[in-house]
Design an enzyme around this catalytic site. Sequence first.
Site, short mmCIF file in Angstrom:
data_model
loop_
_atom_site.label_atom_id
_atom_site.label_comp_id
_atom_site.label_asym_id
_atom_site.label_seq_id
_atom_site.Cartn_x
_atom_site.Cartn_y
_atom_site.Cartn_z
N GLY A 102 32.11 38.23 36.92
CA GLY A 102 32.75 39.66 36.86
C GLY A 102 34.53 38.73 37.28
O GLY A 102 34.29 37.35 37.19
N ASN A 103 35.17 39.62 37.17
CA ASN A 103 36.55 39.51 37.75
C ASN A 103 37.29 40.56 38.57
O ASN A 103 36.54 41.90 39.27
CB ASN A 103 37.57 38.84 36.78
CG ASN A 103 37.70 39.62 35.51
OD1 ASN A 103 38.32 40.97 36.16
ND2 ASN A 103 37.68 39.25 34.39
N ARG A 104 38.26 40.62 38.97
CA ARG A 104 39.21 41.49 40.46
C ARG A 104 39.88 41.89 39.82
O ARG A 104 40.85 42.46 40.56
CB ARG A 104 40.23 40.26 41.18
CG ARG A 104 38.98 38.94 41.76
CD ARG A 104 40.33 39.18 42.41
NE ARG A 104 39.45 37.54 43.21
CZ ARG A 104 39.28 38.04 44.79
NH1 ARG A 104 39.04 39.05 45.81
NH2 ARG A 104 38.38 37.24 45.31
N SER A 105 39.90 42.24 37.98
CA SER A 105 40.76 43.17 37.65
C SER A 105 40.68 44.35 37.97
O SER A 105 39.22 45.00 37.60
CB SER A 105 40.59 43.04 36.10
OG SER A 105 41.89 43.85 35.23
#
Length: 415
Positions: free
Chosen positions: A206-209
């Site tokens: 995933g990512n930090r969004s």
Amino acid sequence: MRIVLGVGGGIAAYKVASLLRLFTEAGHHVTVIPTEASTRFVGTATWEALSGNPVSNSVFDDVHQVNHVRLGHEADLVVVAPATADLLAKAATGQAGDLLTNTLLMARGPVLFAPAMHTEMWQHAATQANVETLRSRGTAVLEPATGRLTGADSGPGRLPEPEAIFDAAMALVQGSSDFQLPLAGRTVTITAGGTREPLDPVRFLGNRSSGKQGVALAVAARNAGATVRLLAAHMEVPPPAGVEVVPVETALQLREAALAAATDSDVVIMSAAVADFRPADVSDTKIKKRDGHSDPVITLVRNPDILQELVERRNARSADAAAGHQLIVGFAAETGDSEGDVLAYAEAKLRRKGCDLLVVNHVGTDKVFGQDTNSVVILARSGSEPQEAAGTKTEVSAAIISRIGFELNSVSPRA
């Protein structure tokens, strides 16, 4: 602020009680004028109790106060919700058969209509002509929401949520007296949040969004009069009221949803943080950590370039003059390095993708992702000067939507 709240004769009148509460809790003085038909749905006692003011729909009550003239003259804002097909027709043709229509003729401040009716009534040529007439005079007419109607069917015609009407009304008052909603009649698709690419039933890449910027864009587009479709990947904030929400998880799911949504969208804003790669293989069971076994090796494959594919499909359709122009906005979350700075990478991305506008973020572990503030640069394919916007994500979104409205209405006006 003195507000006249006109209530039309539709089943959605019950939702206007919540709108009235929003106005009064914000400290505004509200006079409610229900049509005679609307009192079949919500009685005058409700409006008097919630507004704290007497309620009438007759020009013959309190004649000595000349209410049919005074109320319109004194109002800082007039809001009509639900605005039925009948009310829109009467307003467009200048009829004055009751207190509300008299007040609309006398109003000198901003006027906002929030339509609600059956889909066929909204889409009828007569209603659309009345809406265009009102808008041409500087009157704000929101687009109805899309969803379940009174019966079993669904479609455009639902009353926008009270929060959406309230926000639009406040935006209208803060603008000039000839304010027009810049995205009225437009359909805007916005992607938000971060995609998640599964490794196994438990883990994912995933990512930090957080989705905060995408949600703020959806609110700004909604307040600008657009019909908004939000393609929501993982988000840490709830979606706003008054927009259509399509949940997605992976980049492939987002691609499918975006391509489908783009077919009837005037604007596509790709603000989601889409994973560039996904695991080549997804385990059906949780990957175990076992002593004496080698650590797993994860092979990644590239995800499709959704933004570029949207542009290619748009350009292929543009050969058909009837298709009209679709504005596509990309987002670039960039970091500089020894080979170039953030803007250099972003300008190269804009040339490569071919989108109309590119909103550039300088990201980092403590920048942009999950924060309530943002600082962006808006680059244009046309080569115009870069535009900077900074502040809260709400303020940045307002600047982006304003720029989109300018591009649409100055370069490619809607037929």
